[in-house]
Design a protein around this motif. Structure first.
Motif, short mmCIF file in Angstrom:
data_model
loop_
_atom_site.label_atom_id
_atom_site.label_comp_id
_atom_site.label_asym_id
_atom_site.label_seq_id
_atom_site.Cartn_x
_atom_site.Cartn_y
_atom_site.Cartn_z
N LYS A 1 2.20 7.38 0.20
CA LYS A 1 2.40 6.73 -1.10
C LYS A 1 2.64 7.76 -2.19
O LYS A 1 3.53 7.60 -3.04
CB LYS A 1 1.17 5.87 -1.44
N GLN A 2 1.87 8.84 -2.18
CA GLN A 2 2.06 9.90 -3.17
C GLN A 2 3.44 10.52 -3.05
O GLN A 2 4.11 10.77 -4.06
CB GLN A 2 0.98 10.98 -2.99
N ASP B 1 -1.19 4.36 -13.56
CA ASP B 1 -1.10 5.55 -12.70
C ASP B 1 -1.37 6.79 -13.54
O ASP B 1 -0.45 7.45 -14.02
CB ASP B 1 0.29 5.62 -12.06
N ALA C 1 -6.30 8.23 4.53
CA ALA C 1 -5.62 9.36 3.89
C ALA C 1 -4.14 9.40 4.19
O ALA C 1 -3.34 9.84 3.36
CB ALA C 1 -6.29 10.66 4.33
N ARG D 1 -2.31 7.14 1.76
CA ARG D 1 -2.30 7.71 0.41
C ARG D 1 -1.30 8.85 0.30
O ARG D 1 -0.60 8.98 -0.72
CB ARG D 1 -3.70 8.19 0.03
N LYS D 2 -1.21 9.67 1.33
CA LYS D 2 -0.27 10.80 1.29
C LYS D 2 1.18 10.30 1.27
O LYS D 2 2.02 10.84 0.53
CB LYS D 2 -0.50 11.72 2.49
N ASP E 1 -6.20 1.29 5.48
CA ASP E 1 -6.20 2.21 4.35
C ASP E 1 -6.90 3.51 4.72
O ASP E 1 -8.05 3.53 5.08
CB ASP E 1 -6.92 1.55 3.17
N MET F 1 0.82 -1.21 0.00
CA MET F 1 0.00 0.00 0.00
C MET F 1 0.85 1.26 0.00
O MET F 1 0.37 2.35 -0.31
CB MET F 1 -0.93 0.00 1.21
#
Length: 631
Positions: A356-357, A396, A350, A353-354, A348, A319
C-alpha cells in the motif's frame, strides 16, 4: 492420571461439508480453482522437464480444455501437465488440505532450487470447491514418466475410491457431474464469462468444447467441404503488468484499461512499475480521464483488481489503496500477498502495508511529475478528481505534505479558469507578507466580489479561494505550508503591509474609531441582536461594510452548508466592520432617528448579501431600498 499425548480427531464428512459450503462466498469460484490447479500442473511439468527432459519428450503444446456435455450434465477440466499416479491421487485428493503444489515447492527448496516457478495453489482445498456444484467428481490422471492411468472418484460424502483408469496422454482430467440447479455452467457463454473474470491471464490457452457436437449438414452437390474453424482460446493470456514496460505499446495499455474498467475512453495516465526488495509485486495502474458515477457514493467499494500469479482474486481490495486515491484503477499482482484459505480476503499484515505504501507513493510521485511536466493533463485530472485527492491531507498524515504540493486553487489574482499551486502562491508573495491568505465561499464569483479581499489586493497580496465543500473541512489539518500559516481573511483581525504601514494604519483606525464612536455605538445598539460588535475595518478598501467571523468560528459558507445538510448549527454573531473612509459612512454618521435606523438596517442587509447569506426580511429590504431610490 498419567499425562498422555492425543491426536485431534476429525469427522471427515463434516470437515468436507465445511470446506464445500462455508469456505467460499460464490459457487462460481469452483472453475477458478480447477483452472488454477490445471495451470499449476503444467507449470510443474515444464519445470521438471528442465532437468528430466524425458518427461516432456512428447513436446506437448501446453493447454487447458473445458468440455461440457449437456446430455450427461458433466463439465470436464483437463490439462496435459504433470499428472498423478495412484499414490499422488490418494495423498493430494484423499487428504483435505494436502497441497501437491505446496509439497512440490518444498521439495524443490530442499534441493536448493532457484527461480522456483510461480505456482498458485498453497492450501490444498481448492479442488474441493468442485463439490459446491457437483454431486460426483471423477479424476483421471496419468503421471509423466509413468505407464498407467488411475481414477479417483467421490460423491463428497466422506469416502472415495481409487482404481485403474483409462487415459492415453499425460495429464489430468477432472469431471464434474453437475447438480440440476447448476446446469448454467454447461453453457459456453457462462464458462467464457467465468474464464474472462477469473482466469483471463493464465499463461496457457483455455479452450471450450461443447458436447454432443452438432451433426454435420449433408453436403450438397458441387459444394466444397467446410473445414472446422480453429478454436480460439477463452483467455487472452497477456498479463501486461508482467511484461517489460518498454515492450508494451500505448494502444495495448489503452485496450487493457478498457477491458478492465469497461470505460470507452483511454486513461489519462498509465503507471506501470514493479516493487522489489522485501516485498515483490507488479502493478499496472491507470488514472481515468472521467470520474465514475460512484466516486462520491460512500457505500460503494473502491479498490484495485488483485491477482495472485495471474489468477483474479477480487476487484475491491481497499486495503491496497487509501480511500482518497479511489479514482485509481488497475491491477496488483504478487506472490507474497497473504490471502485467507478461500483466497477471497486479504489478511492484514506488514506485507499489505508495504504494498500500500509503495502504490501510494508511486501514484503521488506520478501526479507530481504530471503537474511539473504535463500541466495540461494534470489540470484535467485536478478538475475531475482534485476534490477527492484533497481528502488525503486530513486522512494520510504520512503523505499530507506531498499532497499539499500538488493541490491547486483559484485565487483573486488568477484569471478565470486558471489555478495555482501553493508553491506558486508563496513564490509570488510580497516580501512583507508572512501568511497565506484564503477566503471560503460557495462560488468563485462570490469570492471574487467579496469585500473582505479588498485591502489584501490593495497591498499586492493574493487570496486563495476555498470553494470546494471539502476545503473548509480540511482547514484544521492544513494550518501551515512551508512554515507559513494559512489565515482566513474573513475571520479575526488581519493586517497588511510592512510593520511601518501596519503601525500607521493602526493609528489611523484608532483616530477614526474615536471620531465615529457615537455612530458606531448607535449601530451596535440597533444591531445588538444580530452582531457581536461594530468596529472600524482594516480589510476594506472600496466597500462600506462587511461581516467578519471570530477567529475560531464557523464561516458563513460552512454554516449554510451544514444547515443545508439538516445539521443543527448554533447561531454565532459576527462582527460588522465599517469602512471609515467610505462616503456612505460619512453621510450616515450625520443621520438620526428613523433615517439612521433605516440606513443601518440597509447597511446590515448589504453586508449579508455581500457574504452570500439570506437577508431576514426581503420585503422590508425592498421597501427601504425603494424609498431610498425615490429620495
Amino acid at each position: 492420571m498419567e499425562k498422555k499425548n492425543h491426536l485431534f480427531k476429525a469427522e471427515i464428512k463434516e470437515m468436507l461439508d465445511l470446506v464445500v459450503n462455508s469456505l467460499y462466498s460464490k459457487k462460481e469460484i469452483f472453475l477458478r480453482e480447477l483452472v488454477s490447479n490445471a495451470s499449476d500442473a503444467i507449470d510443474r511439468a515444464k519445470y521438471l522437464g528442465l532437468t528430466q527432459k524425458e518427461l516432456v519428450a512428447d513436446n506437448p503444446t501446453w493447454r487447458i480444455d473445458i468440455v461440457a456435455d449437456k446430455d450427461a450434465k458433466t463439465l470436464m477440466i483437463s490439462d496435459n501437465g504433470a499428472g498423478m499416479d495412484a499414490e499422488d491421487l490418494e495423498k493430494n485428493l484423499g487428504t483435505i488440505a494436502s497441497s501437491g503444489t505446496k509439497a512440490f515447492r518444498a521439495a524443490l527448496k530442499e534441493k536448493g532450487g532457484a527461480n522456483l516457478p510461480e505456482l498458485i495453489g498453497q492450501f490444498g482445498v481448492g479442488f474441493y470447491a468442485a463439490f459446491m456444484v457437483a454431486d460426483k467428481v471423477r479424476v483421471v490422471s496419468k503421471k509423466r514418466g509413468g505407464d498407467a492411468a488411475y481414477q479417483w472418484e467421490s460423491d463428497g460424502t466422506g469416502a472415495y475410491t481409487v482404481e485403474d483408469g483409462v487415459r492415453d496422454d499425460y495429464g489430468t482430467s477432472v469431471m464434474l457431474h453437475l447438480r440440476d440447479e447448476f446446469a448454467e455452467y454447461l453453457d459456453e457463454w457462462r464458462v467464457r464469462e467465468l474464464v474472462k473474470n477469473y482466469s483471463d491471464f493464465i499463461a496457457y490457452p483455455i479452450y471450450f468444447k461443447g458436447l454432443p457436437e452438432k451433426k454435420e449438414e449433408e453436403k450438397k452437390d458441387g459444394e466444397e467441404e467446410k473445414k472446422p474453424e480453429e478454436p480460439k482460446p477463452l483467455n487472452t493470456m497477456v498479463a501486461l503488468w508482467k511484461r517489460p514496460k518498454k515492450d508494451v505499446k500505448k494502444e495495448e495499455y489503452d485496450e487493457f484499461y478498457k477491458h478492465l474498467t469497461h470505460d470507452y475512453t483511454p486513461p489519462l495516465e498509465t503507471i506501470h512499475f514493479s516493487g522489489e526488495g522485501q516485498v515483490e509485486f507488479k502493478a499496472l495502474l491507470f488514472l481515468p480521464e472521467k470520474a465514475g458515477m460512484d466516486i462520491y457514493m460512500p457505500q460503494t467499494k473502491h479498490g484495485l483488481s488483485l491477482y495472485v500469479r495471474n489468477v483474479f482474486i477480487g476487484n475491491d481490495f481497499e486495503m491496497l489503496l487509501p480511500e482518497y486515491l479511489r479514482f485509481t484503477k488497475g491491477v496488483v499482482d504478487s506472490s507474497d500477498l497473504p490471502l485467507n484459505v478461500s483466497r477471497e480476503m486479504l489478511q492484514d499484515d506488514a506485507v499489505i502495508r508495504k504494498i500500500k505504501q509503495a502504490v501510494t507513493s508511486k501514484i503521488l510521485s506520478t501526479l507530481q511529475e504530471m503537474k511539473e511536466k504535463r500541466a495540461e493533463n494534470y489540470l484535467k485530472f485536478w478538475t475531475t478528481f482534485g476534490r477527492v485527492l484533497k481528502e488525503g491531507i486530513h486522512t494520510d498524515w504520512e503523505n499530507a505534505d506531498r499532497i499539499k504540493k500538488i493541490v491547486l486553487y483559484p485565487s483573486a489574482k488568477t484569471e478565470a479558469g486558471k489555478l495555482i499551486s501553493l508553491d506558486e502562491y508563496v513564490k509570488a508573495m510580497p516580501k512583507d507578507q508572512k501568511d497565506i491568505y484564503f477566503l471560503a465561499a460557495e462560488r468563485i464569483e462570490e469570492a471574487r466580489h467579496s469585500p473582505q479581499i479588498e485591502q489584501a489586493l490593495k497591498h499586492g497580496c493574493d487570496v486563495l479561494f476555498f470553494v470546494d465543500p471539502v476545503d473548509e473541512w480540511l482547514v484544521d489539518s492544513f494550518r501551515e505550508y512551508e512554515g507559513k500559516k494559512l489565515v482566513d481573511i474573513a475571520k479575526g483581525d488581519v493586517q497588511f503591509g510592512s510593520e511601518k504601514e501596519q503601525k500607521a494604519e493602526k493609528e489611523a483606525n484608532e483616530k477614526a474609531s474615536a471620531d465615529l464612536k457615537p455612530f458606531l455605538d448607535a449601530v451596535k445598539e440597533q444591531l445588538k441582536d444580530n452582531v457581536a460588535d461594530v468596529r472600524v475595518s482594516t480589510r476594506l478598501a472600496d466597500s462600506p461594510c462587511c461581516l467578519v467571523a471570530g477567529a475560531n468560528a464557523l464561516s458563513a459558507s460552512m454554516e449554510r452548508m451544514m444547515r443545508a445538510m439538516n445539521q443543527e448549527v448554533p447561531h454565532e454573531k459576527r462582527t460588522l466592520e465599517i469602512n471609515a473612509s467610505h462616503p456612505l459612512v460619512a453621510k450616515m454618521k450625520d443621520l438620526s432617528g428613523d433615517e439612521l435606523k433605516d440606513a443601518v438596517e440597509l447597511l446590515y442587509d448589504q453586508a449579508l448579501i455581500a457574504e452570500g447569506s439570506a437577508i431576514p426580511d426581503p420585503a422590508r429590504f425592498t421597501k427601504l431600498l425603494t424609498a431610498l431610490m425615490l429620495k
